[in-house]
Design a protein around this motif. Structure first.
Motif, short mmCIF file in Angstrom:
data_model
loop_
_atom_site.label_atom_id
_atom_site.label_comp_id
_atom_site.label_asym_id
_atom_site.label_seq_id
_atom_site.Cartn_x
_atom_site.Cartn_y
_atom_site.Cartn_z
N VAL A 249 -7.30 -53.60 -16.72
CA VAL A 249 -8.60 -52.93 -16.67
C VAL A 249 -9.19 -52.97 -18.07
O VAL A 249 -8.50 -52.70 -19.06
N LEU B 39 -13.15 -54.98 -14.16
CA LEU B 39 -12.00 -55.66 -13.58
C LEU B 39 -12.29 -57.16 -13.61
O LEU B 39 -13.34 -57.60 -13.13
N ILE C 293 -14.09 -52.49 -8.51
CA ILE C 293 -13.65 -51.30 -9.23
C ILE C 293 -14.80 -50.29 -9.27
O ILE C 293 -15.97 -50.67 -9.37
#
Length: 233
Positions: free
Chosen positions: A22, A86, A127
Motif C-alpha cells: 500500500v 494500490l 482500495i
C-alpha cells in the motif's frame, strides 16, 4: 506495529496474494505530482499490516514539500489531498483520497481492499481509504481556507504521532448488485403491437336496463289512480 484485519471474505485468505503493498503521497494541484512511496505491507497469510519503517518520516517530508511550494505558489488547503494507493497489475494505480487538512486531527483511519471472488485473479483490484473524525460537511478546519503554512506545520507535528493512529484494514470480496425489479411486459398482438385494453363502460352503458325498467315501473304505477278517480265521477 501490527494492525487487526476485519475480513469480509467467505473463504480462506490464503487463496489470495500473500503480500499487498500500500502506497501514499500528498497531491498538490497545479504542481508536478510526486511519486507514491510505500506506506506499508499487508500480509493476508498472517492477517497483519506492517507499516513502513519510515512511515512517520514520510509526513515530515510531505510537510516540507508543502512548505516549499507555499513560497512560490498560492496553495489552497481545501484542494490539497492525501492519497492512499494500490498498485495493480500492468503498472496501473487505484487511488483513494481525503483532504489533507483533516489528517492532523484524526484519531483513526481505515483501509478497505476489494478482492475478486474468483480464484483466477486473487490480487486486490480496488482500495478505499477513510479517516475519522471528519466534519459532516467535509470542510477544512476554520483557521483559514488558504493557510497552507499552518497546515504544513500541523502536518509536521502529526508525523510525531502517526504511528499511534488506530488503523483498521478490511478485506471485502466482490459481490453482484441486487437485480432490478422488472414489471411484467404487456401482452402483444400477432403483429407485435401492444394489446389495447378494452375501454371501460360508462355508468349508463352498464345499468341502462335497470334504469329503463325503473322508468317503466314508475310510468305504470302513476296511471292507475287517475283511472280509479275517473270511474268514481
Amino acid at each position: 506495529m501490527l494492525f487487526p484485519i476485519l475480513s469480509g471474505l467467505l473463504f480462506p485468505l490464503l487463496a489470495y496474494a500473500s503480500n499487498v503493498n500500500v502506497y501514499h503521497r500528498v497531491l498538490i494541484p497545479n504542481v508536478p505530482q510526486s511519486s507514491f512511496i510505500e506506506r506499508g505491507v499487508l500480509d493476508t497469510s498472517t492477517s497483519s499490516f506492517q507499516p513502513s519503517p519510515s512511515f512517520s518520516q514520510h509526513f515530515s517530508q510531505f510537510a516540507e514539500r508543502l512548505q516549499d511550494l507555499i513560497s512560490n505558489n498560492d496553495v489552497d488547503t481545501e484542494s490539497v489531498l492525501y492519497q492512499v494507493a494500490l498498485e495493480r497489475k500492468g503498472g496501473e494505480w487505484d487511488v483513494s483520497s481525503v483532504k489533507l487538512c483533516h489528517l492532523p486531527f484524526i484519531s483513526s483511519d481505515s483501509i478497505i481492499l476489494h478482492i475478486p471472488d474468483h480464484a483466477t485473479d486473487s490480487y486486490p483490484y480496488a482500495i478505499d481509504y477513510f479517516v475519522s473524525p471528519v466534519p459532516h460537511d467535509g470542510s477544512c478546519p476554520k483557521f483559514s481556507a488558504k493557510d497552507s503554512g499552518l497546515t504544513a506545520a500541523m502536518l509536521s507535528s502529526f508525523s510525531k504521532n502517526a504511528d499511534k493512529i488506530n488503523t483498521t484494514v478490511s478485506l471485502i470480496s466482490a459481490g453482484l448488485p441486487p437485480l432490478p425489479q422488472l414489471r411484467t411486459p404487456p401482452p402483444l398482438t400477432p403483429t407485435g403491437e401492444p394489446v389495447q385494453p378494452v375501454p371501460e363502460k360508462s355508468f349508463l352503458q352498464k345499468y341502462w336496463m335497470y334504469i329503463a325498467a325503473l322508468m317503466i315501473a314508475l310510468l305504470l304505477s302513476g296511471g292507475a289512480p287517475e283511472e280509479e278517480q275517473s270511474g268514481r265521477k
